[in-house]
Design a protein around this motif. Structure first.
Motif, PDB file in Angstrom:
ATOM      1  N   LEU A  49      31.568  29.016  31.695  1.00  0.00           N
ATOM      2  CA  LEU A  49      32.827  28.625  32.319  1.00  0.00           C
ATOM      3  C   LEU A  49      33.858  29.647  31.872  1.00  0.00           C
ATOM      4  O   LEU A  49      34.111  29.799  30.677  1.00  0.00           O
ATOM      5  CB  LEU A  49      33.242  27.220  31.874  1.00  0.00           C
ATOM      6  CG  LEU A  49      32.285  26.080  32.246  1.00  0.00           C
ATOM      7  CD1 LEU A  49      32.816  24.752  31.721  1.00  0.00           C
ATOM      8  CD2 LEU A  49      32.059  26.012  33.741  1.00  0.00           C
ATOM      9  N   LEU A  50      34.450  30.364  32.817  1.00  0.00           N
ATOM     10  CA  LEU A  50      35.264  31.528  32.496  1.00  0.00           C
ATOM     11  C   LEU A  50      36.674  31.437  33.075  1.00  0.00           C
ATOM     12  O   LEU A  50      36.844  31.266  34.284  1.00  0.00           O
ATOM     13  CB  LEU A  50      34.563  32.783  33.040  1.00  0.00           C
ATOM     14  CG  LEU A  50      35.273  34.124  32.909  1.00  0.00           C
ATOM     15  CD1 LEU A  50      35.476  34.499  31.443  1.00  0.00           C
ATOM     16  CD2 LEU A  50      34.463  35.214  33.623  1.00  0.00           C
ATOM     17  N   LYS A  56      43.010  40.068  25.285  1.00  0.00           N
ATOM     18  CA  LYS A  56      42.142  41.193  24.893  1.00  0.00           C
ATOM     19  C   LYS A  56      41.333  41.790  26.041  1.00  0.00           C
ATOM     20  O   LYS A  56      41.154  43.003  26.129  1.00  0.00           O
ATOM     21  CB  LYS A  56      41.213  40.785  23.745  1.00  0.00           C
ATOM     22  CG  LYS A  56      41.940  40.399  22.473  1.00  0.00           C
ATOM     23  CD  LYS A  56      40.977  40.136  21.339  1.00  0.00           C
ATOM     24  CE  LYS A  56      41.720  39.763  20.060  1.00  0.00           C
ATOM     25  NZ  LYS A  56      40.819  39.486  18.936  1.00  0.00           N
ATOM     26  N   MET A  57      40.804  40.942  26.943  1.00  0.00           N
ATOM     27  CA  MET A  57      39.999  41.435  28.070  1.00  0.00           C
ATOM     28  C   MET A  57      40.042  40.373  29.154  1.00  0.00           C
ATOM     29  O   MET A  57      39.685  39.217  28.911  1.00  0.00           O
ATOM     30  CB  MET A  57      38.556  41.684  27.620  1.00  0.00           C
ATOM     31  CG  MET A  57      37.656  42.331  28.643  1.00  0.00           C
ATOM     32  SD  MET A  57      36.013  42.645  27.924  1.00  0.00           S
ATOM     33  CE  MET A  57      35.245  43.570  29.267  1.00  0.00           C
ATOM     34  N   ASP A  58      40.521  40.729  30.347  1.00  0.00           N
ATOM     35  CA  ASP A  58      40.696  39.687  31.363  1.00  0.00           C
ATOM     36  C   ASP A  58      39.369  39.207  31.932  1.00  0.00           C
ATOM     37  O   ASP A  58      38.319  39.824  31.756  1.00  0.00           O
ATOM     38  CB  ASP A  58      41.653  40.140  32.468  1.00  0.00           C
ATOM     39  CG  ASP A  58      41.093  41.229  33.361  1.00  0.00           C
ATOM     40  OD1 ASP A  58      39.870  41.231  33.615  1.00  0.00           O
ATOM     41  OD2 ASP A  58      41.859  42.084  33.825  1.00  0.00           O
ATOM     42  N   GLY A  59      39.447  38.053  32.617  1.00  0.00           N
ATOM     43  CA  GLY A  59      38.246  37.404  33.102  1.00  0.00           C
ATOM     44  C   GLY A  59      37.424  38.231  34.071  1.00  0.00           C
ATOM     45  O   GLY A  59      36.193  38.148  34.071  1.00  0.00           O
ATOM     46  N   ILE A  60      38.079  39.025  34.905  1.00  0.00           N
ATOM     47  CA  ILE A  60      37.345  39.858  35.860  1.00  0.00           C
ATOM     48  C   ILE A  60      36.462  40.869  35.125  1.00  0.00           C
ATOM     49  O   ILE A  60      35.277  41.034  35.442  1.00  0.00           O
ATOM     50  CB  ILE A  60      38.319  40.595  36.808  1.00  0.00           C
ATOM     51  CG1 ILE A  60      38.907  39.615  37.832  1.00  0.00           C
ATOM     52  CG2 ILE A  60      37.598  41.731  37.551  1.00  0.00           C
ATOM     53  CD1 ILE A  60      37.902  39.076  38.833  1.00  0.00           C
ATOM     54  N   ASP A  61      37.020  41.549  34.139  1.00  0.00           N
ATOM     55  CA  ASP A  61      36.235  42.526  33.382  1.00  0.00           C
ATOM     56  C   ASP A  61      35.135  41.849  32.572  1.00  0.00           C
ATOM     57  O   ASP A  61      34.035  42.387  32.427  1.00  0.00           O
ATOM     58  CB  ASP A  61      37.149  43.337  32.455  1.00  0.00           C
ATOM     59  CG  ASP A  61      38.048  44.299  33.216  1.00  0.00           C
ATOM     60  OD1 ASP A  61      37.671  44.681  34.339  1.00  0.00           O
ATOM     61  OD2 ASP A  61      39.126  44.657  32.702  1.00  0.00           O
ATOM     62  N   VAL A  62      35.442  40.667  32.037  1.00  0.00           N
ATOM     63  CA  VAL A  62      34.421  39.911  31.311  1.00  0.00           C
ATOM     64  C   VAL A  62      33.283  39.535  32.258  1.00  0.00           C
ATOM     65  O   VAL A  62      32.106  39.687  31.933  1.00  0.00           O
ATOM     66  CB  VAL A  62      35.021  38.633  30.682  1.00  0.00           C
ATOM     67  CG1 VAL A  62      33.910  37.755  30.100  1.00  0.00           C
ATOM     68  CG2 VAL A  62      36.013  38.994  29.588  1.00  0.00           C
ATOM     69  N   CYS A  63      33.632  39.065  33.450  1.00  0.00           N
ATOM     70  CA  CYS A  63      32.628  38.662  34.434  1.00  0.00           C
ATOM     71  C   CYS A  63      31.727  39.833  34.814  1.00  0.00           C
ATOM     72  O   CYS A  63      30.498  39.692  34.884  1.00  0.00           O
ATOM     73  CB  CYS A  63      33.320  38.102  35.674  1.00  0.00           C
ATOM     74  SG  CYS A  63      32.201  37.361  36.886  1.00  0.00           S
ATOM     75  N   ILE A  75      27.978  31.840  36.481  1.00  0.00           N
ATOM     76  CA  ILE A  75      29.336  31.975  35.965  1.00  0.00           C
ATOM     77  C   ILE A  75      30.277  31.228  36.911  1.00  0.00           C
ATOM     78  O   ILE A  75      30.285  31.477  38.114  1.00  0.00           O
ATOM     79  CB  ILE A  75      29.761  33.457  35.890  1.00  0.00           C
ATOM     80  CG1 ILE A  75      28.820  34.240  34.973  1.00  0.00           C
ATOM     81  CG2 ILE A  75      31.210  33.572  35.391  1.00  0.00           C
ATOM     82  CD1 ILE A  75      29.036  35.757  35.020  1.00  0.00           C
ATOM     83  N   ILE A  76      31.047  30.307  36.360  1.00  0.00           N
ATOM     84  CA  ILE A  76      32.015  29.557  37.149  1.00  0.00           C
ATOM     85  C   ILE A  76      33.416  29.929  36.688  1.00  0.00           C
ATOM     86  O   ILE A  76      33.765  29.728  35.525  1.00  0.00           O
ATOM     87  CB  ILE A  76      31.819  28.038  37.006  1.00  0.00           C
ATOM     88  CG1 ILE A  76      30.404  27.638  37.447  1.00  0.00           C
ATOM     89  CG2 ILE A  76      32.864  27.282  37.816  1.00  0.00           C
ATOM     90  CD1 ILE A  76      30.107  26.153  37.284  1.00  0.00           C
ATOM     91  N   PHE A  77      34.210  30.485  37.594  1.00  0.00           N
ATOM     92  CA  PHE A  77      35.600  30.800  37.285  1.00  0.00           C
ATOM     93  C   PHE A  77      36.441  29.523  37.331  1.00  0.00           C
ATOM     94  O   PHE A  77      36.346  28.725  38.266  1.00  0.00           O
ATOM     95  CB  PHE A  77      36.171  31.794  38.299  1.00  0.00           C
ATOM     96  CG  PHE A  77      36.246  33.209  37.796  1.00  0.00           C
ATOM     97  CD1 PHE A  77      36.936  33.520  36.634  1.00  0.00           C
ATOM     98  CD2 PHE A  77      35.629  34.242  38.485  1.00  0.00           C
ATOM     99  CE1 PHE A  77      37.016  34.824  36.169  1.00  0.00           C
ATOM    100  CE2 PHE A  77      35.700  35.548  38.032  1.00  0.00           C
ATOM    101  CZ  PHE A  77      36.395  35.835  36.866  1.00  0.00           C
ATOM    102  N   GLY A  94      30.852  39.060  40.193  1.00  0.00           N
ATOM    103  CA  GLY A  94      29.586  38.447  39.798  1.00  0.00           C
ATOM    104  C   GLY A  94      29.632  36.953  39.592  1.00  0.00           C
ATOM    105  O   GLY A  94      28.635  36.354  39.192  1.00  0.00           O
ATOM    106  N   ALA A  95      30.776  36.321  39.849  1.00  0.00           N
ATOM    107  CA  ALA A  95      30.882  34.868  39.656  1.00  0.00           C
ATOM    108  C   ALA A  95      30.053  34.128  40.707  1.00  0.00           C
ATOM    109  O   ALA A  95      29.926  34.577  41.837  1.00  0.00           O
ATOM    110  CB  ALA A  95      32.336  34.428  39.729  1.00  0.00           C
ATOM    111  N   ASN A  96      29.492  32.998  40.309  1.00  0.00           N
ATOM    112  CA  ASN A  96      28.725  32.162  41.233  1.00  0.00           C
ATOM    113  C   ASN A  96      29.587  31.124  41.921  1.00  0.00           C
ATOM    114  O   ASN A  96      29.280  30.658  43.019  1.00  0.00           O
ATOM    115  CB  ASN A  96      27.608  31.419  40.487  1.00  0.00           C
ATOM    116  CG  ASN A  96      26.585  32.342  39.899  1.00  0.00           C
ATOM    117  OD1 ASN A  96      26.848  32.999  38.899  1.00  0.00           O
ATOM    118  ND2 ASN A  96      25.423  32.410  40.502  1.00  0.00           N
ATOM    119  N   ASP A  97      30.657  30.745  41.250  1.00  0.00           N
ATOM    120  CA  ASP A  97      31.463  29.639  41.754  1.00  0.00           C
ATOM    121  C   ASP A  97      32.910  29.841  41.321  1.00  0.00           C
ATOM    122  O   ASP A  97      33.202  30.653  40.436  1.00  0.00           O
ATOM    123  CB  ASP A  97      30.928  28.320  41.205  1.00  0.00           C
ATOM    124  CG  ASP A  97      31.149  27.154  42.157  1.00  0.00           C
ATOM    125  OD1 ASP A  97      32.015  27.265  43.039  1.00  0.00           O
ATOM    126  OD2 ASP A  97      30.458  26.135  42.008  1.00  0.00           O
TER     127      ASP A  97
END
Length: 220
Positions: A49-50, A56-63, A75-77, A94-97
């Motif tokens: 769950l993201l 430090k590192m935004d969710g898009i780059d983490v994903c 991966i669910i945003f 790369g998120a699934n949902d």
């Protein structure tokens, strides 16, 4: 099942942790993007769950980094961002949902169960020369293996499962994107064009045809 929550707001991650643990899930927490990647590499969770806005590192780059490491872990945003542009960006990362804040816990729980159920399926679906292996996350066109994003894979799977039936854009948004709020269905065309290109599929004479103004249909 292990779930990694990457979220920097204590009120949210404590609420999710308590609720999901009551449902029997093992929960790990990461309060920033870097820590999230580190915990993912060590623990290999079954689902992530993201949050989008992270220190430090935004969710898009983490994903993107998570997807590069492991293309099978869902991966669910969880985010307040809901424009078409932002949604496409998240799915392409790369998120699934994609669940819009605020959301109900019951909705999130159902989404999680769906993704876990999908991971347990083991079957091969076919469409002409195309073969899709659900369990290994592989797609072949004849003898050639085709690399697809998670969303392209899910779109292809849905169309194959509904061979011979017209799949409307609204149905695809509901069943593949799992989005239950007003949404620009034009995003589907973007992913369909990319999918056809990768499969070397002719738009007019291929196995997946456009039904103008309605959606798509897959046929042998």
């Amino acid at each position: 099942m292990n779930i990694l929550i990457i979220e920097d707001e204590p009120g949210i991650y404590n609420f999710l942790k308590e609720g999901l643990e009551e449902e029997g899930y093992d929960i790990m927490i990461a309060a920033d993007g870097i820590q999230g990647l580190e915990k993912f590499a060590i623990s290999k969770p079954d689902l992530v769950l993201l949050d989008w806005m992270l220190p430090k590192m935004d969710g898009i780059d983490v994903c993107k980094a998570l997807h590069k490491q492991d293309k099978e872990t869902p991966i669910i945003f969880l985010t307040a961002k809901d424009t078409v542009k932002e949604t496409i960006e998240g799915l392409r990362a790369g998120a699934n949902d994609y669940i819009k804040k605020p959301f109900s816990f019951e909705e999130l729980l159902e989404r999680i169960k769906i993704h876990f159920r999908d991971r347990q399926e083991d079957e091969i679906l076919t469409l002409g020369d195309i073969a899709l292996n659900k369990s290994s996350y592989q797609v072949f066109n004849g003898d050639e293996e085709i690399s697809l994003t998670k969303r392209e894979f899910a779109l292809l799977e849905f169309l194959i499962r509904n061979k011979g039936k017209i799949c409307t854009r609204d149905e695809i948004i509901d069943k593949v994107w799992s989005i239950n709020f007003e949404y620009d269905t034009g995003v589907i065309d973007v992913f369909m064009n990319s999918l056809r290109k990768k499969l070397k599929m002719n738009k007019e004479n291929g196995n997946i045809k456009t039904v103008r103004g309605v959606g798509y249909i897959a046929n042998e």
